[in-house]
Design a protein around this motif. Structure first.
Motif, PDB file in Angstrom:
ATOM      1  N   ASN A 156     -23.222  -5.045 -12.470  1.00 44.13           N
ATOM      2  CA  ASN A 156     -24.096  -5.333 -11.331  1.00 44.13           C
ATOM      3  C   ASN A 156     -24.373  -4.059 -10.539  1.00 44.13           C
ATOM      4  O   ASN A 156     -23.443  -3.391 -10.076  1.00 44.13           O
ATOM      5  CB  ASN A 156     -23.470  -6.377 -10.407  1.00 44.13           C
ATOM      6  N   GLY A 157     -25.630  -3.721 -10.395  1.00 43.73           N
ATOM      7  CA  GLY A 157     -26.012  -2.552  -9.617  1.00 43.73           C
ATOM      8  C   GLY A 157     -25.856  -1.228 -10.320  1.00 43.73           C
ATOM      9  O   GLY A 157     -26.274  -0.199  -9.780  1.00 43.73           O
ATOM     10  N   LEU A 158     -25.263  -1.235 -11.505  1.00 46.02           N
ATOM     11  CA  LEU A 158     -24.996   0.030 -12.188  1.00 46.02           C
ATOM     12  C   LEU A 158     -26.289   0.763 -12.542  1.00 46.02           C
ATOM     13  O   LEU A 158     -26.427   1.964 -12.261  1.00 46.02           O
ATOM     14  CB  LEU A 158     -24.177  -0.224 -13.456  1.00 46.02           C
ATOM     15  N   THR A 217     -16.035   6.947  -7.043  1.00 46.56           N
ATOM     16  CA  THR A 217     -16.763   6.286  -5.955  1.00 46.56           C
ATOM     17  C   THR A 217     -17.861   5.342  -6.439  1.00 46.56           C
ATOM     18  O   THR A 217     -18.647   4.847  -5.626  1.00 46.56           O
ATOM     19  CB  THR A 217     -17.391   7.332  -5.015  1.00 46.56           C
ATOM     20  N   LEU A 218     -17.926   5.083  -7.733  1.00 46.14           N
ATOM     21  CA  LEU A 218     -19.016   4.271  -8.275  1.00 46.14           C
ATOM     22  C   LEU A 218     -19.099   2.894  -7.635  1.00 46.14           C
ATOM     23  O   LEU A 218     -20.181   2.439  -7.237  1.00 46.14           O
ATOM     24  CB  LEU A 218     -18.874   4.137  -9.795  1.00 46.14           C
ATOM     25  N   ASP A 219     -17.972   2.208  -7.521  1.00 40.54           N
ATOM     26  CA  ASP A 219     -18.004   0.858  -6.960  1.00 40.54           C
ATOM     27  C   ASP A 219     -18.484   0.855  -5.513  1.00 40.54           C
ATOM     28  O   ASP A 219     -19.177  -0.072  -5.083  1.00 40.54           O
ATOM     29  CB  ASP A 219     -16.627   0.202  -7.059  1.00 40.54           C
ATOM     30  N   SER A 220     -18.125   1.883  -4.755  1.00 36.96           N
ATOM     31  CA  SER A 220     -18.599   1.949  -3.370  1.00 36.96           C
ATOM     32  C   SER A 220     -20.118   2.127  -3.332  1.00 36.96           C
ATOM     33  O   SER A 220     -20.802   1.552  -2.485  1.00 36.96           O
ATOM     34  CB  SER A 220     -17.901   3.084  -2.613  1.00 36.96           C
ATOM     35  N   PHE A 266     -20.531  -9.979  -6.641  1.00 36.98           N
ATOM     36  CA  PHE A 266     -21.300  -8.826  -7.102  1.00 36.98           C
ATOM     37  C   PHE A 266     -20.389  -7.772  -7.733  1.00 36.98           C
ATOM     38  O   PHE A 266     -20.668  -7.255  -8.815  1.00 36.98           O
ATOM     39  CB  PHE A 266     -22.073  -8.220  -5.932  1.00 36.98           C
ATOM     40  N   LEU A 267     -19.277  -7.455  -7.075  1.00 37.72           N
ATOM     41  CA  LEU A 267     -18.383  -6.412  -7.572  1.00 37.72           C
ATOM     42  C   LEU A 267     -17.634  -6.847  -8.829  1.00 37.72           C
ATOM     43  O   LEU A 267     -17.228  -5.997  -9.631  1.00 37.72           O
ATOM     44  CB  LEU A 267     -17.384  -6.010  -6.485  1.00 37.72           C
TER      45      LEU A 267
END
Length: 229
Positions: free
Chosen positions: A181-183, A118-121, A175-176
């Motif tokens: 990004n966002g990690l 679920t990391l990408d979500s 972004f994805l």
């Protein structure tokens, strides 16, 4: 008579403005995973409680990551088989219970399709939060509905982008595309909000009132009162 009516209207408007200005803010920090069915149940009940309380409170809801299965493969795995392996002979009872609970929300609980990482979500949820808490809240709803009722795979890029488009999230594809990004931000939120909890959903209201599980609306209403004092 007209003058008195005008005065009364002005007084009513002022009273409403004063009431609105005096509303207290309830900040709700929610730790959840996008493959947790009780997180959807809790969200729907939280929404009901909020709808019944907007005359008294303003709300800001922030969603934070939790990983029920951090080692789950990114490519996904059969959802039904995963739950068979996890629950064994108890699975029928678990599914019957969730089916009943979802039906009470007007939803069909669907065990078809894939489950997985679920990391990408969570990266996308973080990104949505940068564009506003309402947009983030709406994105979480779309992710839940797709995964639990439409057999969408939570790790599928096209599904994530479909949800992003539905809520008007800008720049989601770019972004994805970069897995970094966002990690760091997701990992920091995991440590800051979810490192000391054992399960989700988990709610913290105004930093002091804590709830866990798929609480009914009445529990949230009591928590709003406690958090506002």
């Amino acid at each position: 008579m007209a003058w008195k009516l005008r005065v009364n209207q002005i007084q009513l408007v002022r009273s409403m403005a004063d009431s609105a200005a005096g509303k207290k803010l309830i900040r709700v920090d929610v730790s959840s995973d996008t493959i947790c069915p009780w997180c959807l149940v809790g969200k729907r009940n939280l929404d009901k409680a909020i709808a019944a309380s907007t005359d008294r409170f303003d709300f800001e809801i922030r969603w934070h990551p939790f990983f029920l299965n951090p080692a789950a493969p990114k490519e996904g795995m059969n959802k039904l088989q995963f739950y068979k392996d996890k629950f064994g002979p108890q699975l029928d009872g678990v599914v019957a219970r969730m089916t009943e609970v979802f039906r009470g929300l007007g939803l069909n609980y669907n065990l078809s399709g894939l489950t997985g990482n679920t990391l990408d979500s969570h990266r996308l949820i973080y990104y949505a939060g940068k564009q506003g808490s309402d947009k983030q809240h709406n994105l979480v709803e779309e992710l839940f509905l797709g995964y639990f009722t439409q057999a969408k795979y939570i790790g599928d890029r096209e599904f994530l982008l479909e949800c992003a488009q539905k809520v008007g999230l800008e720049g989601a594809a770019e972004f994805l595309d970069d897995p970094n990004n966002g990690l760091q931000e997701v990992m920091e939120e995991l440590n800051n909000y979810s490192s000391n909890i054992n399960g989700v959903p988990y709610y913290v209201l105004n930093g002091k009132v804590k709830l866990s599980g798929g609480q009914p609306p009445e529990a949230f209403l009591r928590a709003f009162d406690a958090a506002s004092n």
